[in-house]
Each structure stands twice: as structure tokens, then as C-alpha cells.
Scaffold this motif. Structure first.
Motif, PDB file in Angstrom:
ATOM      1  N   ILE A  39       0.635  -1.245   0.242  1.00  0.00           N
ATOM      2  CA  ILE A  39      -0.110   0.004   0.039  1.00  0.00           C
ATOM      3  C   ILE A  39       1.052   1.382  -0.046  1.00  0.00           C
ATOM      4  CG2 ILE A  39      -0.079   0.192   2.567  1.00  0.00           C
ATOM      5  CD1 ILE A  39      -3.029   1.192   2.102  1.00  0.00           C
ATOM      6  N   SER A  40       2.008   1.101   0.494  1.00  0.00           N
ATOM      7  CA  SER A  40       2.965   2.465   0.627  1.00  0.00           C
ATOM      8  C   SER A  40       3.840   2.429  -0.545  1.00  0.00           C
ATOM      9  CB  SER A  40       3.676   2.355   2.019  1.00  0.00           C
ATOM     10  OG  SER A  40       4.589   1.360   2.189  1.00  0.00           O
ATOM     11  N   VAL A  41       3.851   1.411  -1.354  1.00  0.00           N
ATOM     12  CA  VAL A  41       4.770   1.555  -2.501  1.00  0.00           C
ATOM     13  C   VAL A  41       4.406   2.397  -3.595  1.00  0.00           C
ATOM     14  CG1 VAL A  41       6.099   0.099  -4.443  1.00  0.00           C
ATOM     15  CG2 VAL A  41       5.692  -1.034  -2.001  1.00  0.00           C
ATOM     16  N   ASP A  42       3.100   2.333  -3.874  1.00  0.00           N
ATOM     17  CA  ASP A  42       2.542   3.117  -4.867  1.00  0.00           C
ATOM     18  C   ASP A  42       1.219   4.004  -4.117  1.00  0.00           C
ATOM     19  OD1 ASP A  42       1.609   4.730  -7.104  1.00  0.00           O
ATOM     20  OD2 ASP A  42       1.400   2.785  -8.343  1.00  0.00           O
ATOM     21  N   LYS A  43       1.684   5.043  -3.615  1.00  0.00           N
ATOM     22  CA  LYS A  43       0.563   5.791  -2.663  1.00  0.00           C
ATOM     23  C   LYS A  43      -0.590   6.282  -3.458  1.00  0.00           C
ATOM     24  CE  LYS A  43       3.953   6.782   1.437  1.00  0.00           C
ATOM     25  NZ  LYS A  43       4.350   7.576   2.094  1.00  0.00           N
ATOM     26  N   ALA A  44      -0.163   6.691  -4.924  1.00  0.00           N
ATOM     27  CA  ALA A  44      -1.139   7.164  -5.556  1.00  0.00           C
ATOM     28  C   ALA A  44      -2.039   6.189  -6.137  1.00  0.00           C
ATOM     29  CB  ALA A  44      -0.642   7.692  -6.985  1.00  0.00           C
ATOM     30  N   ASN A  45      -1.746   4.745  -6.110  1.00  0.00           N
ATOM     31  CA  ASN A  45      -2.647   3.892  -6.489  1.00  0.00           C
ATOM     32  C   ASN A  45      -2.373   2.686  -5.481  1.00  0.00           C
ATOM     33  OD1 ASN A  45      -4.376   2.054  -7.840  1.00  0.00           O
ATOM     34  ND2 ASN A  45      -2.992   1.903  -9.626  1.00  0.00           N
ATOM     35  N   PRO A  46      -2.546   2.871  -4.298  1.00  0.00           N
ATOM     36  CA  PRO A  46      -2.301   1.559  -3.400  1.00  0.00           C
ATOM     37  C   PRO A  46      -2.699   0.363  -3.592  1.00  0.00           C
ATOM     38  CG  PRO A  46      -4.244   3.124  -2.491  1.00  0.00           C
ATOM     39  CD  PRO A  46      -3.595   3.567  -3.728  1.00  0.00           C
ATOM     40  N   LEU A  47      -3.677   0.149  -4.278  1.00  0.00           N
ATOM     41  CA  LEU A  47      -3.865  -1.332  -4.671  1.00  0.00           C
ATOM     42  C   LEU A  47      -3.536  -1.890  -5.973  1.00  0.00           C
ATOM     43  CD1 LEU A  47      -7.799  -1.506  -3.495  1.00  0.00           C
ATOM     44  CD2 LEU A  47      -5.536  -2.490  -2.344  1.00  0.00           C
ATOM     45  N   HIS A  48      -2.547  -1.045  -6.533  1.00  0.00           N
ATOM     46  CA  HIS A  48      -2.008  -1.247  -7.898  1.00  0.00           C
ATOM     47  C   HIS A  48      -1.424  -2.631  -7.738  1.00  0.00           C
ATOM     48  CE1 HIS A  48       0.381  -1.239 -11.533  1.00  0.00           C
ATOM     49  NE2 HIS A  48       1.526  -1.629 -10.921  1.00  0.00           N
ATOM     50  N   TYR A  49      -0.625  -2.909  -6.867  1.00  0.00           N
ATOM     51  CA  TYR A  49       0.143  -4.438  -6.845  1.00  0.00           C
ATOM     52  C   TYR A  49      -0.702  -5.600  -6.516  1.00  0.00           C
ATOM     53  CZ  TYR A  49       4.630  -1.773  -7.337  1.00  0.00           C
ATOM     54  OH  TYR A  49       5.596  -0.993  -7.662  1.00  0.00           O
ATOM     55  N   VAL A  50      -1.820  -5.261  -5.895  1.00  0.00           N
ATOM     56  CA  VAL A  50      -2.846  -6.249  -5.682  1.00  0.00           C
ATOM     57  C   VAL A  50      -3.458  -6.723  -6.928  1.00  0.00           C
ATOM     58  CG1 VAL A  50      -5.021  -6.792  -4.436  1.00  0.00           C
ATOM     59  CG2 VAL A  50      -3.057  -5.612  -3.144  1.00  0.00           C
ATOM     60  N   LYS A  51      -3.946  -5.625  -7.523  1.00  0.00           N
ATOM     61  CA  LYS A  51      -4.604  -5.800  -9.135  1.00  0.00           C
ATOM     62  C   LYS A  51      -3.701  -6.532 -10.041  1.00  0.00           C
ATOM     63  CE  LYS A  51      -7.490  -1.620  -8.390  1.00  0.00           C
ATOM     64  NZ  LYS A  51      -7.772  -0.390  -8.970  1.00  0.00           N
ATOM     65  N   VAL A  52      -2.648  -6.196 -10.008  1.00  0.00           N
ATOM     66  CA  VAL A  52      -1.641  -6.830 -11.059  1.00  0.00           C
ATOM     67  C   VAL A  52      -1.286  -8.333 -10.512  1.00  0.00           C
ATOM     68  CG1 VAL A  52       0.802  -6.744 -12.084  1.00  0.00           C
ATOM     69  CG2 VAL A  52      -0.703  -4.696 -11.715  1.00  0.00           C
ATOM     70  N   GLN A  53      -1.130  -8.570  -9.235  1.00  0.00           N
ATOM     71  CA  GLN A  53      -1.000  -9.725  -8.728  1.00  0.00           C
ATOM     72  C   GLN A  53      -2.120 -10.869  -9.090  1.00  0.00           C
ATOM     73  OE1 GLN A  53       1.895 -11.228  -7.641  1.00  0.00           O
ATOM     74  NE2 GLN A  53       1.815 -12.396  -5.904  1.00  0.00           N
ATOM     75  N   THR A  54      -3.143 -10.192  -8.952  1.00  0.00           N
ATOM     76  CA  THR A  54      -4.546 -10.853  -9.433  1.00  0.00           C
ATOM     77  C   THR A  54      -4.570 -11.388 -10.746  1.00  0.00           C
ATOM     78  OG1 THR A  54      -5.800  -9.556  -7.573  1.00  0.00           O
ATOM     79  CG2 THR A  54      -7.003 -10.824  -9.248  1.00  0.00           C
ATOM     80  N   TYR A  55      -4.018 -10.508 -11.654  1.00  0.00           N
ATOM     81  CA  TYR A  55      -3.699 -11.049 -12.908  1.00  0.00           C
ATOM     82  C   TYR A  55      -2.976 -12.021 -13.121  1.00  0.00           C
ATOM     83  CZ  TYR A  55      -6.043  -6.528 -13.933  1.00  0.00           C
ATOM     84  OH  TYR A  55      -6.967  -5.362 -14.026  1.00  0.00           O
ATOM     85  N   TRP A  56      -1.779 -11.986 -12.345  1.00  0.00           N
ATOM     86  CA  TRP A  56      -0.805 -13.083 -12.487  1.00  0.00           C
ATOM     87  C   TRP A  56      -1.269 -14.335 -12.106  1.00  0.00           C
ATOM     88  CZ3 TRP A  56       1.872 -11.050 -15.708  1.00  0.00           C
ATOM     89  CH2 TRP A  56       2.626  -9.774 -15.763  1.00  0.00           C
ATOM     90  N   ILE A  57      -2.072 -14.184 -10.964  1.00  0.00           N
ATOM     91  CA  ILE A  57      -2.733 -15.308 -10.216  1.00  0.00           C
ATOM     92  C   ILE A  57      -3.554 -16.331 -11.191  1.00  0.00           C
ATOM     93  CG2 ILE A  57      -4.194 -16.234  -8.458  1.00  0.00           C
ATOM     94  CD1 ILE A  57      -2.796 -14.524  -6.506  1.00  0.00           C
ATOM     95  N   ILE A  58      -4.501 -15.243 -11.688  1.00  0.00           N
ATOM     96  CA  ILE A  58      -5.536 -15.768 -12.593  1.00  0.00           C
ATOM     97  C   ILE A  58      -4.925 -16.407 -13.703  1.00  0.00           C
ATOM     98  CG2 ILE A  58      -7.482 -15.281 -14.080  1.00  0.00           C
ATOM     99  CD1 ILE A  58      -8.169 -13.246 -12.119  1.00  0.00           C
ATOM    100  N   SER A  59      -3.955 -15.773 -14.634  1.00  0.00           N
ATOM    101  CA  SER A  59      -3.323 -16.520 -15.699  1.00  0.00           C
ATOM    102  C   SER A  59      -2.378 -17.730 -15.161  1.00  0.00           C
ATOM    103  CB  SER A  59      -2.464 -15.444 -16.292  1.00  0.00           C
ATOM    104  OG  SER A  59      -1.656 -14.700 -15.565  1.00  0.00           O
TER     105      SER A  59
END
Length: 392
Positions: A39-59
Motif C-alpha cells: 500500500i505504501s509502495v505506490d501511494k497514488a494507487n495503493p492497490l496497484h500491486y494487488v490488482k496486478v498480482q490478481t492478473y498473475w494469479i488468474i493467468s
């Protein structure tokens, strides 16, 4: 296509649902932990890494399903093609790869997307080395019998070491050792060889860093090694991280403070200081276990390790029930890879092992790593599904 992908009701009865359940629990844990760790890595978009990780998990789940549907024995036909592709991709990193944080490990596909061939190299070597050893099972009694298997793994290891990627190089070594023992390598001779190798490495490191050797050993003082001093320092600083608090010891000290401050129950979800204030480096990748310790305490870390324990135990069960040596060796390679990743990542974040940049499997953020992990899960399921021969 049906000759390759045979999955019917009789085959599905073999499916290890407990293994699948704990795999999904670990994937769910990844998203939950990342929702606070990143959440503190990209404060402008705190859920960015969660969203991208979701893509990685689904694929990644799609990759696992495809590999599970393919009869693992079919890969034996293409073993040398796979081995050649592995080397080609690793050579491509040297020729076309881009650098980040002092290493050249990635091949750019688009302006915003890159792959890390060393992650997939682990899968390729497990498949090809399993076939290589399956034809030598019971024929690994003498020292000379170890030469060809060692050379088989050494070539891609050297290409990965050159990147430099010491962590993945060590993973290759773990895969090699685990698969060799299961393939029937003489335990006394092979074990003695490994012990001798460890002793030689230890002596070489001692001579390299020694400063006041007696006269008869003075010639060996500062023994040159095929690594830069800063790389060696990163590997040895865990012994006394306080000796370089603002340099190479910084990662370890911050990790220790994070885990220690969590005590029994932790500081609470998104209440950590070391991670949320970015004192803890790489806390969404290599040091994500430290965030678990800080925010969820001893209870949280033990819960996560329990999930991994059942995951590994079910993987061992799959290996033991494999219908042939090739399947057992594939499962052994995957187990060796996962176990080494878990032990080293938890060890380095706890300050008892060197910092080698090895992520926590199925948990840490990363596309290539997640795809590699899920491909490994798919291979295990393929072995599991076909543990008994179909009767027609």
C-alpha cells in the motif's frame, strides 16, 4: 490432442483436493498480505500491486490447469528441445536483457512488460533433468557417474550466475541435490562430495577475507573469487549486520526489527511502521514475510508456515505415489525448489541466512515467479492425476 490431454472421471478421482485447497489458501494469503505490504509502495494507487498480482494469479491458474491436463510423460519426447530453449532464453538475457538494480535478468517484451527467463529455467531444468536421471536410476554409484548429471545442470547455472542471480543459482543447486538423491545417487559418496564442496567454499571465503594469516599461508591471503566484494559482503553481512547499519546490513536489521516488534499477535493490519513507512526495503517482494511478522505477529507467521507445511507434505505424497521414476523425479524437483525457496526466504528475513533475493513462493509479488510457481503446481497435479495407469 486427445493423446496428450487425457482427463476423464477415472483420472479425476486421483486428484489431491487437499493439495489444491492449500494452494488456493496460499494464493489468497498472497493477495491479503499484499493489500497491506504494497500500500505504501505506490501511494497514488495503493492497490496497484494487488490488482496486478490478481492478473498473475488468474493467468497462473490457467497455466497450472493446462499443464495438469497434459500427461507429464509427453514432455519426454521434447526433452532436448526444452533444454535447448532454456539455454536460448538464458543467452538472450545476455544479448538483449535490460538491467535493474545491478543485474541483467529480464527480457523486455513491451515497454511495460518483461519476463525473467531464470524463473522459467527452473521448470525447464526440472523436466529435462528428471528425464536425464530417469534413464540413469540405479546407475549413480561412483564419482564418475556424477559428472554428466553435474554438467547437465552446470551449463544453465553458469548462465544464470553471470546475470548475476546468485539466488536462482542456489535454487538450481538445491534442485540438483534433491533429484540426485531420489534418483539413487550413492548417499555416502554423493553426500561426501557435497560436504567436501561446502568445506572448500568455506575455506575459500575465509582466505578471501583473512587479513592476518601466518607466514606459511600468507600467499593465500585475499584469495580471488569469481564474485565482486560487494556481492560477497551481502552474503556474509548476516553474521553481523550491525557492522554496516546503513549499508548492506540495513535490510537485515530492518527485517529483524519488523518481525521482533510484532511479538505474539502483531501490530495489526496496516498498522506496521517498518513496512508502512518504507523503512523495510522490498517489503512487497523479497521481504514480504517481515510484513507478516510485524503486522500479524508470531501467530501470523506460524499460520503461514503451517499452510506451507501442508502444501509440501501433500507434494511429497504426490511424489511417493508417482507411477514411474520420471514422475517421481519431476515432483522431487518441484518439492526441492519450493522447500529451498521457503527456507531461504524465511531464513534471510529472520537474519539467519544470507540475503540472496529469493522470493517467498506463491506469496511475493512478481509475474514470472508466479507463473513459474503455478507451472510447478500444474506439473505436480499432472503427476498426481496419473498416479495409476488407465485401464482400457
Amino acid at each position: 490432442m486427445r493423446g496428450i490431454m487425457i482427463v476423464d472421471k477415472r483420472t479425476l478421482r486421483n486428484l489431491d483436493f487437499l493439495f489444491i485447497l492449500f494452494t488456493f489458501l496460499l494464493l489468497a494469503a498472497s493477495l491479503f498480505i499484499l493489500s497491506t505490504a504494497s500500500i505504501s509502495v505506490d501511494k497514488a494507487n495503493p492497490l496497484h500491486y494487488v490488482k496486478v498480482q490478481t492478473y498473475w494469479i488468474i493467468s497462473g491458474i490457467f497455466i497450472a490447469v493446462v499443464l495438469a491436463a497434459i500427461d507429464y510423460q509427453k514432455w519426454q519426447r521434447f526433452r532436448w528441445w526444452i533444454y535447448g530453449l532454456n539455454l536460448a532464453l538464458l543467452f538472450a538475457v545476455i544479448l538483449f536483457g535490460h538491467s535493474a538494480k545491478g543485474a541483467t535478468r529480464w527480457i523486455p517484451i513491451t515497454s511495460s512488460f518483461s519476463i525473467q527467463p531464470s524463473e522459467f529455467a527452473k521448470i525447464f531444468i526440472i523436466i529435462t533433468f528428471a528425464d536425464f536421471l530417469a534413464h540413469r536410476k540405479g546407475k549413480l554409484d561412483n564419482f564418475r557417474d556424477f559428472i554428466l548429471p553435474f554438467l547437465f545442470v552446470l551449463v544453465p547455472m553458469l548462465l544464470i550466475f553471470k546475470q548475476p542471480d546468485l539466488g536462482t543459482t542456489l535454487v538450481f543447486a538445491a534442485i540438483f541435490i534433491g533429484m540426485m538423491f531420489v534418483a539413487g545417487a550413492n548417499p555416502w559418496k554423493f553426500g561426501g562430495l557435497l560436504l567436501g564442496g561446502v568445506c572448500i567454499i568455506g575455506i575459500a571465503l575465509w582466505l578471501h577475507f583473512a587479513t592476518n594469516l601466518p607466514g606459511w599461508l600468507h600467499w593465500a591471503q585475499g584469495l580471488p573469487l569469481p564474485m565482486q566484494d560487494y556481492q560477497l559482503k551481502r552474503l556474509t553481512i548476516f553474521v553481523n549486520p550491525a557492522a554496516d547499519k546503513s549499508g548492506d546490513g540495513f535490510h537485515i536489521l530492518q527485517s529483524l526489527w519488523a518481525i521482533g516488534s510484532g511479538e505474539l499477535w502483531g501490530k495489526g493490519y496496516r498498522m506496521g511502521t517498518q513496512g508502512q513507512l518504507n523503512f523495510l526495503p522490498e517489503h512487497h517482494t523479497d521481504f514480504i514475510f517481515s510484513v507478516v511478522g510485524e503486522e500479524f505477529g508470531f501467530v501470523g507467521t506460524i499460520t503461514l508456515l503451517f499452510l506451507f507445511l501442508i502444501f509440501i507434505l501433500r507434494s511429497i505424497s504426490i511424489a511417493l505415489k508417482a507411477r514411474d521414476p520420471f514422475g517421481m523425479l519431476i515432483a522431487t524437483g518441484v518439492i526441492s525448489m519450493f522447500t529451498f525457496h521457503i527456507l531461504v526466504n524465511v531464513g534471510m528475513t529472520s537474519g539467519i541466512m544470507p540475503v540472496t533475493g529469493i522470493p517467498l513462493p506463491l506469496i511475493s509479488y512478481g509475474g514470472s515467479a508466479m507463473w513459474s510457481n503455478m507451472a510447478s503446481v500444474g506439473l505436480l497435479l499432472s503427476v498426481n492425476l496419473r498416479r495409476q495407469r488407465l485401464m482400457f
